[in-house]
Write a protein that holds these residues in place. Structure first.
Motif, short mmCIF file in Angstrom:
data_model
loop_
_atom_site.label_atom_id
_atom_site.label_comp_id
_atom_site.label_asym_id
_atom_site.label_seq_id
_atom_site.Cartn_x
_atom_site.Cartn_y
_atom_site.Cartn_z
N LEU A 53 0.82 -1.21 0.00
CA LEU A 53 0.00 0.00 0.00
C LEU A 53 0.86 1.26 0.00
CD1 LEU A 53 -2.73 -1.20 2.52
CD2 LEU A 53 -3.03 -0.84 0.06
N VAL A 54 1.97 1.24 0.74
CA VAL A 54 2.86 2.41 0.75
C VAL A 54 3.46 2.62 -0.63
CG1 VAL A 54 5.06 3.29 1.63
CG2 VAL A 54 3.41 2.27 3.22
N ALA A 55 3.88 1.54 -1.29
CA ALA A 55 4.48 1.65 -2.62
C ALA A 55 3.51 2.26 -3.61
CB ALA A 55 4.95 0.27 -3.11
N TRP A 56 2.28 1.78 -3.62
CA TRP A 56 1.29 2.33 -4.55
C TRP A 56 0.86 3.74 -4.17
CZ3 TRP A 56 -2.59 -1.84 -6.69
CH2 TRP A 56 -1.87 -2.75 -7.47
N ALA A 57 0.92 4.04 -2.88
CA ALA A 57 0.63 5.42 -2.45
C ALA A 57 1.68 6.37 -2.99
CB ALA A 57 0.57 5.49 -0.93
N LEU A 58 2.94 5.94 -3.01
CA LEU A 58 4.01 6.77 -3.58
C LEU A 58 3.78 6.98 -5.08
CD1 LEU A 58 7.11 5.29 -1.73
CD2 LEU A 58 6.00 7.49 -1.31
N GLY A 59 3.26 5.94 -5.76
CA GLY A 59 2.93 6.11 -7.17
C GLY A 59 1.84 7.13 -7.37
N LEU A 60 0.79 7.07 -6.55
CA LEU A 60 -0.29 8.06 -6.62
C LEU A 60 0.23 9.45 -6.32
CD1 LEU A 60 -3.28 8.86 -6.84
CD2 LEU A 60 -3.54 8.23 -4.42
N ARG A 61 1.09 9.57 -5.33
CA ARG A 61 1.67 10.86 -4.97
C ARG A 61 2.47 11.44 -6.13
NH1 ARG A 61 6.58 12.48 -1.91
NH2 ARG A 61 6.09 14.40 -0.77
N THR A 62 3.20 10.59 -6.85
CA THR A 62 4.00 11.04 -7.99
C THR A 62 3.11 11.57 -9.10
OG1 THR A 62 5.74 9.43 -7.48
CG2 THR A 62 5.68 10.32 -9.72
#
Length: 344
Positions: A53-62
């Motif tokens: 979830l953290v990894a995909w959250a970083l993708g969304l943030r990008t």
């Protein structure tokens, strides 16, 4: 009312499928397998799920940063879980939950709805691409080690087909984006106009306003697509997210004392994710069926249906319910306008 009815029917379908799996496998056999599970490893599955979830959250943030929307890592994590919550309780997975997820993004990030929709649609599309690549890597490895049966040949054919068709559709849509925008407008404008006229207490939608929002959506998509650095970073975050999911399922087998090569996860997890497009809330029922069927069909991997289902129950218990619990709190929080104040 129609959405509620569709969701209710979806949950009933999910329940029927899960009951069917339990009937075929045997609930006593499943409980016996689960009773042997190492609690500390089950907890580790949950921790690894948070890594996904953290990894995909970083993708969304990008992606949001490319659109000029700045969110902290914590806010991005909470927004992603809110989006996952909407995906998991609506039919057709991401397709069903994206409108709600876009509304959540627009409210938390204080940006336009069409920009939030472009962000979540882009993230979902980018997240799909590494799964196909990883599945092909896993299938290629297995092709050198074992002989596939009919079911697995069909599954691999599906993966290869998607690997060709999806990028081709993305490329075709990008090259003809002006035509796609016009066609979408010709369909959406009359529909939204009739819908707002039929709903009590809502002013009929202005045609120019709808057109402006559609143009804003495609402009946001264009900004994302023409930012190679943003796409590369999002693809990297997405790939790490998939790897975390694969590690979670691998540990789930480890927790019940079953030894399964990690290369199996490369193929199985993406194949299970494809079942999220079924008209079931979050793909639940369909995903479990695909995972158990493929795992129990792999030649050279000596696991029974009950072992496969036990590991899948642990794995899906984490990847389905953790976003539900976190995202449900986020959606409720945003609903009372407390989110922005509490995280500022």
């Amino acid at each position: 009312m129609n959405q509620r009815r569709a969701t209710a029917v979806g949950f009933l379908g999910t329940l029927a499928i899960l009951c069917g799996i339990l009937y075929l496998v045997g609930i006593e056999d499943l409980l016996r397998e689960l009773s042997h599970a190492d609690t500390s490893l089950v907890v580790l599955v949950g921790a690894v799920t948070l890594g996904w979830l953290v990894a995909w959250a970083l993708g969304l943030r990008t992606v949001l940063a490319v659109l000029g929307v700045r969110l902290s890592v914590i806010r991005s994590f909470l927004v992603l879980n809110g989006a996952m919550f909407s995906n998991n309780i609506t039919p057709f997975g991401q397709a069903g939950g994206e409108p709600v997820a876009a509304l959540l993004i627009s409210k938390v990030a204080k940006t336009k709805y069409e920009r939030g929709l472009a962000a979540i649609a882009s993230v979902d599309t980018i997240n799909f691409l590494p799964s196909i690549t990883l599945a092909l890597i896993g299938a290629t490895y297995f092709a050198t080690e074992i002989t596939f049966g009919q079911r697995l040949r069909v599954a691999i054919g599906l993966v290869v087909g998607l690997a060709v068709v999806v990028p081709a559709l993305i490329y075709f849509g990008w090259r003809n984006r002006d035509i796609v925008e016009q066609r979408l407008g010709s369909v959406l404008i009359p529909f939204i106009h009739r819908l707002t006229k039929a709903l009590p207490g809502i002013s009929p939608a202005d045609e120019s306003g709808i057109t402006s929002r559609i143009e804003g959506f495609f402009h946001a998509i264009e900004r994302i697509a023409t930012n190679p650095r943003g796409i590369a970073l999002t693809l990297t975050a997405s790939t790490f997210g998939w790897i975390f999911q694969m590690i979670a399922l691998w540990i789930a087998f480890w927790a019940i004392g079953a030894s399964v090569p990690f290369s199996v996860m490369l193929f199985v997890v993406p194949m299970g994710a494809l079942a999220s497009i079924t008209p079931l809330p979050g793909g639940t029922g369909g995903i479990e069926t695909v995972l158990v069927t493929i795992l129990a069909s792999l030649p050279g991997v000596a696991i029974g249906l009950e072992t496969a289902l036990a590991a899948v129950v642990i794995f899906r218990g984490a990847v389905y319910w953790i976003p539900i619990l976190i995202g449900g709190c986020v959606v409720s929080w945003v609903g009372v306008d407390a989110f922005g104040t509490a995280t500022s």
